[in-house]
Design an enzyme around this catalytic site. Sequence first.
Site, mmCIF file in Angstrom:
data_model
loop_
_atom_site.group_PDB
_atom_site.id
_atom_site.type_symbol
_atom_site.label_atom_id
_atom_site.label_comp_id
_atom_site.label_asym_id
_atom_site.label_seq_id
_atom_site.Cartn_x
_atom_site.Cartn_y
_atom_site.Cartn_z
ATOM 1 N N GLY A 22 0.840 -1.192 0.000
ATOM 2 C CA GLY A 22 0.000 0.000 0.000
ATOM 3 C C GLY A 22 0.871 1.236 0.000
ATOM 4 O O GLY A 22 2.078 1.162 0.244
ATOM 5 N N THR A 25 0.492 7.505 3.438
ATOM 6 C CA THR A 25 0.177 8.871 2.986
ATOM 7 C C THR A 25 0.503 9.929 4.038
ATOM 8 O O THR A 25 0.047 11.052 3.935
ATOM 9 C CB THR A 25 -1.313 9.002 2.589
ATOM 10 O OG1 THR A 25 -2.136 8.768 3.740
ATOM 11 C CG2 THR A 25 -1.680 8.028 1.478
ATOM 12 N N TYR A 58 -3.645 12.778 9.724
ATOM 13 C CA TYR A 58 -2.633 13.152 8.735
ATOM 14 C C TYR A 58 -3.026 14.454 8.015
ATOM 15 O O TYR A 58 -2.251 15.023 7.266
ATOM 16 C CB TYR A 58 -2.423 12.047 7.692
ATOM 17 C CG TYR A 58 -1.891 10.726 8.232
ATOM 18 C CD1 TYR A 58 -1.457 10.595 9.555
ATOM 19 C CD2 TYR A 58 -1.817 9.600 7.432
ATOM 20 C CE1 TYR A 58 -0.981 9.391 10.053
ATOM 21 C CE2 TYR A 58 -1.334 8.389 7.917
ATOM 22 C CZ TYR A 58 -0.936 8.289 9.236
ATOM 23 O OH TYR A 58 -0.466 7.087 9.712
ATOM 24 N N SER A 169 -3.857 -0.873 15.718
ATOM 25 C CA SER A 169 -2.504 -0.454 15.393
ATOM 26 C C SER A 169 -1.755 -0.184 16.686
ATOM 27 O O SER A 169 -2.327 0.354 17.645
ATOM 28 C CB SER A 169 -2.548 0.821 14.545
ATOM 29 O OG SER A 169 -1.249 1.280 14.266
ATOM 30 N N LYS A 273 5.754 4.983 2.400
ATOM 31 C CA LYS A 273 5.282 6.319 2.004
ATOM 32 C C LYS A 273 6.271 6.930 1.032
ATOM 33 O O LYS A 273 7.485 6.916 1.264
ATOM 34 C CB LYS A 273 5.156 7.222 3.244
ATOM 35 C CG LYS A 273 4.821 8.680 2.915
ATOM 36 C CD LYS A 273 6.055 9.558 2.808
ATOM 37 C CE LYS A 273 5.760 10.961 2.322
ATOM 38 N NZ LYS A 273 6.988 11.782 2.199
ATOM 39 N N GLU A 278 9.106 9.156 -8.865
ATOM 40 C CA GLU A 278 10.004 8.051 -9.225
ATOM 41 C C GLU A 278 10.008 6.972 -8.148
ATOM 42 O O GLU A 278 9.987 5.779 -8.430
ATOM 43 C CB GLU A 278 11.438 8.576 -9.471
ATOM 44 C CG GLU A 278 11.571 9.331 -10.789
ATOM 45 C CD GLU A 278 10.868 8.621 -11.950
ATOM 46 O OE1 GLU A 278 11.116 7.416 -12.140
ATOM 47 O OE2 GLU A 278 10.056 9.258 -12.658
ATOM 48 N N ASN A 283 9.024 1.724 -5.681
ATOM 49 C CA ASN A 283 8.647 0.893 -4.530
ATOM 50 C C ASN A 283 7.605 -0.162 -4.902
ATOM 51 O O ASN A 283 7.441 -1.148 -4.191
ATOM 52 C CB ASN A 283 8.117 1.763 -3.383
ATOM 53 C CG ASN A 283 9.192 2.654 -2.803
ATOM 54 O OD1 ASN A 283 10.382 2.408 -3.010
ATOM 55 N ND2 ASN A 283 8.792 3.689 -2.079
#
Length: 327
Positions: A22, A25, A58, A169, A273, A278, A283
């Site tokens: 994933g 962010t 965030y 988490s 993240k 690029e 990733n």
Amino acid sequence: MNLTVKNHSIPLSDGNQIPLLGLGTYGDPRTTPKGTARECVKLAIDVGYRHFDGALVYFNEHEVGQAIREKIADGTVRREDIFYCGKLWNTFHPPQLVRPALERTLKNLKLDYVDLYIVELPMAFKPGKEFYPIDKNGQYIYHPTDLCATWEALEACKDAGLVKSLGVSNFNRRQLELLLTKPGLKHKPVSNQVECHPYFTQPKLLEFCRQHDIVVVGYCPLGSSRDSSWVNLKSPPLLEDELLVNIGKKYNKSTAQVALRFNVQRGVVVIPKSFNPERIKHNFQVIFDFALTEGEMKAIEALNKNIRFVELKMWSDHPEYPFHDDY
Ligand code: NAP
């Protein structure tokens, strides 16, 4: 594991699935130009990412949601192709605040549901406008924490269709057991998002989670941003590790790709993240075209230093601070 761009998901215990890779962010809101998260999520969807890890705290969920909606509108993806994980912040733990917090996330995203909603940290803070409530002396103001009561409110959100899967988490073993043994448990946590990378491999927590069908999602899979305002810099830079560099040379891969592949290959979901076009593309090239040998996996496991990049020491006096325990 035969993973492809189109199919790189693993099952969750509730029958849903989670993509193994994933896009994280979190970018410092003080230094990240507006619109960055939106552009990066759109690019990531074009590249093939289907999983996005976000949070109310965030402060860019509206951009992430806008990007997802734009890519649905232009026909690149359907809503059901996307997996979005949102997080319940510490000031919203009291049961009556849980659904309004999730609804706030949905309103930011302008989506009807999230795929995964997780308790961001097992530590409640005083509810109110401030996300980081502090008193006159600069001390954080905590709140009595009742993880089981918070969980029951989350279960009601799943039953109402606002979220497909529920997770946690930064929970340690004791806190996971608290939920797993809760009388009348209706929905088990399907995942635990914790720090996980070659310098912090989490062998005991991983084994415990495996036994209980809980998928581990690894944050800071590249060794974090090394932002000294919140990252513990006692551990050296992961991406400069000699072994990872050498293994990378063998496969013509970067250390970042080797670090990501290490977790993916052992079934740990990674959420690197990047807000750099690029590196976002780079990733993603870890699941499909190379594999580490068993010997290399073992050698990377042995890099474990048992030092966290994310220690959250400022909250270590909270009664539910998760990192005092061994795991
Ligand atoms: P990370 O993904 O390990 O590292 C991100 C840093 O690595 C950024 O500075 C990024 O810079 C850089 N980077 C990305 N790709 C790279 C590459 N290929 N080569 C070299 N550098 C590269 O750390 P993280 O952001 O702390 O963790 C990832 C995500 O996990 C977060 O975004 C967030 O979604 C989640 N998270 C959750 C928790 C929690 O408590 N649940 C805590 C921390 C993080 P550029 O952007 O410039 O590429």
